[in-house]
Design a protein around this motif. Structure first.
Motif, PDB file in Angstrom:
ATOM      1  N   LYS A  45       0.811  -1.219   0.000  1.00 32.02           N
ATOM      2  CA  LYS A  45       0.000   0.000   0.000  1.00 32.02           C
ATOM      3  C   LYS A  45       0.844   1.270   0.000  1.00 32.02           C
ATOM      4  CE  LYS A  45      -3.808   2.064   2.562  1.00 32.02           C
ATOM      5  NZ  LYS A  45      -4.737   1.859   3.672  1.00 32.02           N
ATOM      6  N   TRP A  46       1.915   1.310   0.754  1.00 34.04           N
ATOM      7  CA  TRP A  46       2.712   2.526   0.892  1.00 34.04           C
ATOM      8  C   TRP A  46       4.008   2.494   0.097  1.00 34.04           C
ATOM      9  CZ3 TRP A  46      -0.729   5.511   2.765  1.00 34.04           C
ATOM     10  CH2 TRP A  46      -1.605   5.076   3.748  1.00 34.04           C
ATOM     11  N   SER A  47       4.495   1.324  -0.221  1.00 33.89           N
ATOM     12  CA  SER A  47       5.810   1.192  -0.853  1.00 33.89           C
ATOM     13  C   SER A  47       5.903   1.886  -2.200  1.00 33.89           C
ATOM     14  CB  SER A  47       6.165  -0.289  -1.028  1.00 33.89           C
ATOM     15  OG  SER A  47       6.269  -0.919   0.214  1.00 33.89           O
ATOM     16  N   ILE A  48       4.864   1.777  -3.008  1.00 34.39           N
ATOM     17  CA  ILE A  48       4.924   2.349  -4.358  1.00 34.39           C
ATOM     18  C   ILE A  48       5.168   3.857  -4.291  1.00 34.39           C
ATOM     19  CG2 ILE A  48       3.617   2.804  -6.467  1.00 34.39           C
ATOM     20  CD1 ILE A  48       2.276   0.046  -6.043  1.00 34.39           C
ATOM     21  N   GLY A  49       4.401   4.569  -3.480  1.00 31.79           N
ATOM     22  CA  GLY A  49       4.581   6.016  -3.369  1.00 31.79           C
ATOM     23  C   GLY A  49       5.956   6.394  -2.851  1.00 31.79           C
ATOM     24  N   ILE A  50       6.447   5.642  -1.882  1.00 34.38           N
ATOM     25  CA  ILE A  50       7.769   5.916  -1.316  1.00 34.38           C
ATOM     26  C   ILE A  50       8.847   5.681  -2.363  1.00 34.38           C
ATOM     27  CG2 ILE A  50       9.478   5.107   0.365  1.00 34.38           C
ATOM     28  CD1 ILE A  50       7.048   4.576   2.269  1.00 34.38           C
ATOM     29  N   ARG A  60      13.807  13.389   2.164  1.00 30.46           N
ATOM     30  CA  ARG A  60      13.807  13.336   3.624  1.00 30.46           C
ATOM     31  C   ARG A  60      12.491  12.775   4.136  1.00 30.46           C
ATOM     32  NH1 ARG A  60      16.488  18.598   6.097  1.00 30.46           N
ATOM     33  NH2 ARG A  60      16.352  17.245   7.911  1.00 30.46           N
ATOM     34  N   PHE A  61      12.510  12.330   5.374  1.00 31.54           N
ATOM     35  CA  PHE A  61      11.348  11.723   6.015  1.00 31.54           C
ATOM     36  C   PHE A  61      10.127  12.631   5.922  1.00 31.54           C
ATOM     37  CE2 PHE A  61       8.577  10.720   9.554  1.00 31.54           C
ATOM     38  CZ  PHE A  61       8.579   9.330   9.598  1.00 31.54           C
ATOM     39  N   THR A  62      10.305  13.903   6.269  1.00 34.12           N
ATOM     40  CA  THR A  62       9.166  14.823   6.270  1.00 34.12           C
ATOM     41  C   THR A  62       8.608  15.044   4.860  1.00 34.12           C
ATOM     42  OG1 THR A  62      10.702  16.692   6.267  1.00 34.12           O
ATOM     43  CG2 THR A  62       9.760  16.048   8.392  1.00 34.12           C
ATOM     44  N   GLU A  63       9.472  15.012   3.857  1.00 33.19           N
ATOM     45  CA  GLU A  63       9.004  15.138   2.473  1.00 33.19           C
ATOM     46  C   GLU A  63       8.157  13.927   2.094  1.00 33.19           C
ATOM     47  OE1 GLU A  63      12.312  17.308  -0.138  1.00 33.19           O
ATOM     48  OE2 GLU A  63      13.136  15.677   1.098  1.00 33.19           O
ATOM     49  N   LEU A  64       8.603  12.742   2.496  1.00 30.35           N
ATOM     50  CA  LEU A  64       7.837  11.523   2.226  1.00 30.35           C
ATOM     51  C   LEU A  64       6.500  11.558   2.950  1.00 30.35           C
ATOM     52  CD1 LEU A  64      10.684   8.868   2.419  1.00 30.35           C
ATOM     53  CD2 LEU A  64       9.330   9.468   0.396  1.00 30.35           C
ATOM     54  N   GLU A  65       6.523  12.041   4.173  1.00 30.27           N
ATOM     55  CA  GLU A  65       5.299  12.137   4.968  1.00 30.27           C
ATOM     56  C   GLU A  65       4.260  13.021   4.270  1.00 30.27           C
ATOM     57  OE1 GLU A  65       4.686  12.388   9.756  1.00 30.27           O
ATOM     58  OE2 GLU A  65       6.056  13.831   8.829  1.00 30.27           O
ATOM     59  N   GLY A  70      -1.958   9.962   3.423  1.00 33.98           N
ATOM     60  CA  GLY A  70      -2.625   9.069   4.357  1.00 33.98           C
ATOM     61  C   GLY A  70      -1.719   8.217   5.219  1.00 33.98           C
ATOM     62  N   ILE A  71      -0.422   8.267   5.010  1.00 32.72           N
ATOM     63  CA  ILE A  71       0.489   7.407   5.779  1.00 32.72           C
ATOM     64  C   ILE A  71       0.765   8.037   7.149  1.00 32.72           C
ATOM     65  CG2 ILE A  71       2.661   8.388   4.903  1.00 32.72           C
ATOM     66  CD1 ILE A  71       3.698   5.425   4.792  1.00 32.72           C
ATOM     67  N   SER A  72       0.774   7.195   8.176  1.00 30.13           N
ATOM     68  CA  SER A  72       1.121   7.672   9.517  1.00 30.13           C
ATOM     69  C   SER A  72       2.641   7.664   9.667  1.00 30.13           C
ATOM     70  CB  SER A  72       0.494   6.762  10.581  1.00 30.13           C
ATOM     71  OG  SER A  72       1.098   5.486  10.551  1.00 30.13           O
ATOM     72  N   ARG A  73       3.127   8.382  10.661  1.00 29.66           N
ATOM     73  CA  ARG A  73       4.578   8.413  10.908  1.00 29.66           C
ATOM     74  C   ARG A  73       5.102   7.013  11.217  1.00 29.66           C
ATOM     75  NH1 ARG A  73       7.622  12.717  13.590  1.00 29.66           N
ATOM     76  NH2 ARG A  73       7.810  13.896  11.660  1.00 29.66           N
ATOM     77  N   ARG A  74       4.344   6.271  12.010  1.00 30.78           N
ATOM     78  CA  ARG A  74       4.775   4.920  12.377  1.00 30.78           C
ATOM     79  C   ARG A  74       4.839   4.008  11.153  1.00 30.78           C
ATOM     80  NH1 ARG A  74       5.949   0.833  15.305  1.00 30.78           N
ATOM     81  NH2 ARG A  74       4.708  -1.044  15.562  1.00 30.78           N
ATOM     82  N   MET A  75       3.815   4.068  10.297  1.00 32.65           N
ATOM     83  CA  MET A  75       3.807   3.211   9.107  1.00 32.65           C
ATOM     84  C   MET A  75       4.908   3.626   8.135  1.00 32.65           C
ATOM     85  SD  MET A  75       2.684   0.544   7.768  1.00 32.65           S
ATOM     86  CE  MET A  75       1.410   0.217   8.949  1.00 32.65           C
ATOM     87  N   LEU A  76       5.157   4.929   8.029  1.00 33.68           N
ATOM     88  CA  LEU A  76       6.247   5.398   7.176  1.00 33.68           C
ATOM     89  C   LEU A  76       7.578   4.860   7.694  1.00 33.68           C
ATOM     90  CD1 LEU A  76       7.373   7.030   4.836  1.00 33.68           C
ATOM     91  CD2 LEU A  76       7.252   9.072   6.295  1.00 33.68           C
TER      92      LEU A  76
END
Length: 144
Positions: A45-50, A60-65, A70-76
């Motif tokens: 679900k999240w891998s493709i976008g990342i 950076r993490f915040t850019e990905l967030e 819809g991704i939570s910090r924990r799931m990211l």
């Protein structure tokens, strides 16, 4: 591919078809398990976008967030860790205060880029038709 989010392992998931190292080695079974796991990871679900975002250059993490809707910090965090473990992302920590962390797609992830863009483009082009088909199916089968 399995349904749901396969970016993180599911506790209690039936893994009886995957070798655990406790039993005899079966080459065909091990190969099938590995392929399925790889497809589950990159199609998660999240891998493709990342992976699409990281393929554009260091991110950076915040850019990905912000860009993975819809991704939570924990799931990211979990997904990044799993993609790094699988060799699809490289994590670089800069010795600054606060620490600066960047994620970059590895060569094997970059090889996937065209396929991921094609897949997301297909989904975007056909989402209306799929939504209409679902609504028609639900009406026909009296589901809500």
């Amino acid at each position: 591919m399995s349904q749901g989010n396969s970016d993180v392992p599911v506790t209690g998931e039936d893994r009886s078809d995957c070798p655990t190292g406790d039993g005899p080695f079966t080459p065909g079974l091990a190969r099938a398990c590995t392929v399925r796991e790889v497809l589950d990871r990159v199609g998660g679900k999240w891998s493709i976008g990342i992976l699409v975002a990281a393929s554009q250059g260091p991110v950076r993490f915040t850019e990905l967030e912000r860009c993975v809707e819809g991704i939570s910090r924990r799931m990211l965090t979990l997904t990044l860790r799993n993609l790094e473990r699988d060799g699809l992302l490289r994590r670089k920590v800069y010795p600054t205060v606060p620490p600066k962390v960047e994620y970059t797609a590895t060569p094997i992830a970059l090889e996937l880029y065209e396929s991921l863009v094609a897949l997301t483009g297909w989904a975007e082009r056909h989402r209306g038709a799929i939504a209409a088909a679902r609504a028609a199916y639900d009406r026909e089968h009296d589901q809500r």
